[in-house]
Design an enzyme around this catalytic site. Structure first.
Site, PDB file in Angstrom:
ATOM      1  N   LYS A   1     -12.196  -3.510  18.082  1.00  0.00           N
ATOM      2  CA  LYS A   1     -10.817  -3.919  18.318  1.00  0.00           C
ATOM      3  C   LYS A   1     -10.339  -3.591  19.724  1.00  0.00           C
ATOM      4  O   LYS A   1      -9.162  -3.774  20.043  1.00  0.00           O
ATOM      5  CB  LYS A   1      -9.919  -3.303  17.242  1.00  0.00           C
TER       6      LYS A   1
ATOM      7  N   ASN B   1       0.847  -1.189   0.000  1.00  0.00           N
ATOM      8  CA  ASN B   1       0.000   0.000   0.000  1.00  0.00           C
ATOM      9  C   ASN B   1       0.885   1.242   0.000  1.00  0.00           C
ATOM     10  O   ASN B   1       2.113   1.143  -0.075  1.00  0.00           O
ATOM     11  CB  ASN B   1      -0.959  -0.006   1.197  1.00  0.00           C
TER      12      ASN B   1
END
Length: 406
Positions: free
Chosen positions: A345, A214
């Site tokens: 998370k 990325n």
């Protein structure tokens, strides 16, 4: 609260210059020693005598009007200041600073000073949104110049929107916070704490010469690691694909893939106090990487991907006493996605940014971010250099950690 602090106030030529008188007065009331430089245009809106009376110092407007034969005024003022505050900061002075021009007393002093510089812009809404102004502010932020973002409301030109200089009371509060942060950094609030930071974009191999990755440069993660070390932390930086030089005093573990990053983080996890998950980890990897370079065999190629381990979520489920900070790079609905990610998370803080905004995102030296906790928005940071933003985030984490320990 500002007793003994030396603030050099630069006043430029916009209608908001009238607020400079109140700002000067309030800084002096808080104990600061203030000296003033005005541009010629600023004197059309407020007189030198007004600011001289409020600051109790001569006001400087002309580079060649030396008031003390024993010193060069713009150098002496540049060296004297603990902070240079330009309020209002017009589009003109912002452009001069970005280009490095020095054609009057204020711009010359700004070029000569090594003190921190803070700008409070004020201009028409369309001027503030103009690409040239946006570019210049991003350039200055990358150099570490601080920004007091303008407020929204009715402007002198008749438009309503963003562009009015923040109120003097707010600017004084920002100046107080600046000096408080300087003192906090000196106090080393992360001394004795183990901080782990992940940075960079992971690489998932297709074959020995190709991979999936990325756009992450690792700059934000490296800035966070540097900040944690400057605040006294014992820092381990788990770095994936990046070309950056390691920050001084930071232990670096080099990894490539998401699996390697997870294993490195897990190896540090048990005695970690703060984990900052700033890396851009690939969500998927090739199911079967080739051990030799793949050759072209047709017009199309099918690559089967499988899901990578979610490092942040996995460690979030395992945490006991660790303070966990996640990052979210979004392109829309930033707050919604940030809060969802924080809860899923099990993060203590979630730093989110809209990477489509000017001055934010991958590969550049600035960022714009908001920080969330379980109760929602904690704070929003304006356009800042990634190094300054890293310090702000780590200071926030240190204060949360200290609060939890009480």
């Amino acid at each position: 609260m500002l007793k003994g602090k030396k603030v050099l106030l630069g006043v430029t030529g916009g209608i908001a210059a009238f607020k400079a008188a109140s700002l000067c007065s309030k800084l002096v009331q808080q104990g600061a020693e203030v000296q003033v430089i005005m541009t010629e245009s600023a004197t059309k809106f407020v007189t030198e005598l007004t600011l001289q009376a409020l600051s109790k110092h001569p006001v400087y407007t002309d580079t060649f009007d030396e008031k003390d034969s024993g010193a060069i005024a713009h150098i002496a003022l540049a060296d004297w200041a603990d902070l240079v505050l330009v309020a209002p900061a017009t589009a003109n002075i912002i452009a001069k600073m970005a280009a490095g021009l020095a054609d009057d007393m204020l711009s010359t002093t700004l070029l000569a000073t090594e003190a921190p510089i803070m700008l409070a812009p004020a201009m028409n809404i369309h001027m503030y949104a103009h690409p040239a102004v946006t570019r210049n502010l991003a350039e200055l932020a990358a150099r570490g110049v601080l920004l007091v973002e303008p407020g929204e409301g009715l402007l002198a030109c008749g438009y309503t929107g963003k562009g009015r200089m923040e109120e003097p009371e707010t600017i004084v509060d920002v100046v107080k916070q600046f000096f408080a942060r300087q003192e906090q950094r000196t106090a080393l609030p992360l001394a004795g704490k183990k901080v782990v930071v992940t940075a960079g974009g992971t690489i998932e191999r297709i074959d020995p010469v190709r991979y999936i990755s990325n756009d992450s440069s690792g700059k934000m993660g490296y800035a966070l690691a540097k900040a944690a070390a400057e605040l006294g932390g014992e820092v381990t930086l788990i770095a994936a694909n990046t070309r950056l030089a390691p920050p001084a005093g930071v232990r670096v573990l080099s990894v490539e893939s998401a699996r390697e990053m997870y294993e490195a983080a897990l190896g540090e996890w048990s005695d970690t106090d703060i984990l900052v998950k700033a890396a851009a980890v690939a969500d998927y990897r090739p199911k079967t990487p080739a051990d030799r370079k793949l050759k072209k065999t047709g017009e199309t190629m099918t690559l089967e991907l499988v899901k990578n381990i979610d490092i942040l979520e996995t460690l979030g489920k395992q945490k006991t006493r660790q303070f966990l900070i996640g990052f979210a790079a979004e392109t829309n609905d930033v707050e919604q996605y940030a809060m969802d990610k924080l809860r899923r998370k099990n993060c203590d803080l979630l730093v989110a940014n809209d990477v489509t905004r000017e001055g934010a995102g991958f590969g550049i030296d600035t960022n714009v971010a908001s920080v969330y906790d379980a109760n929602g928005l904690v704070t929003s940071f304006p356009l800042l250099s990634k190094e300054e933003l890293g310090l702000r985030i780590m200071e926030l984490a240190a204060s949360r950690l200290a609060g939890a320990a009480k």
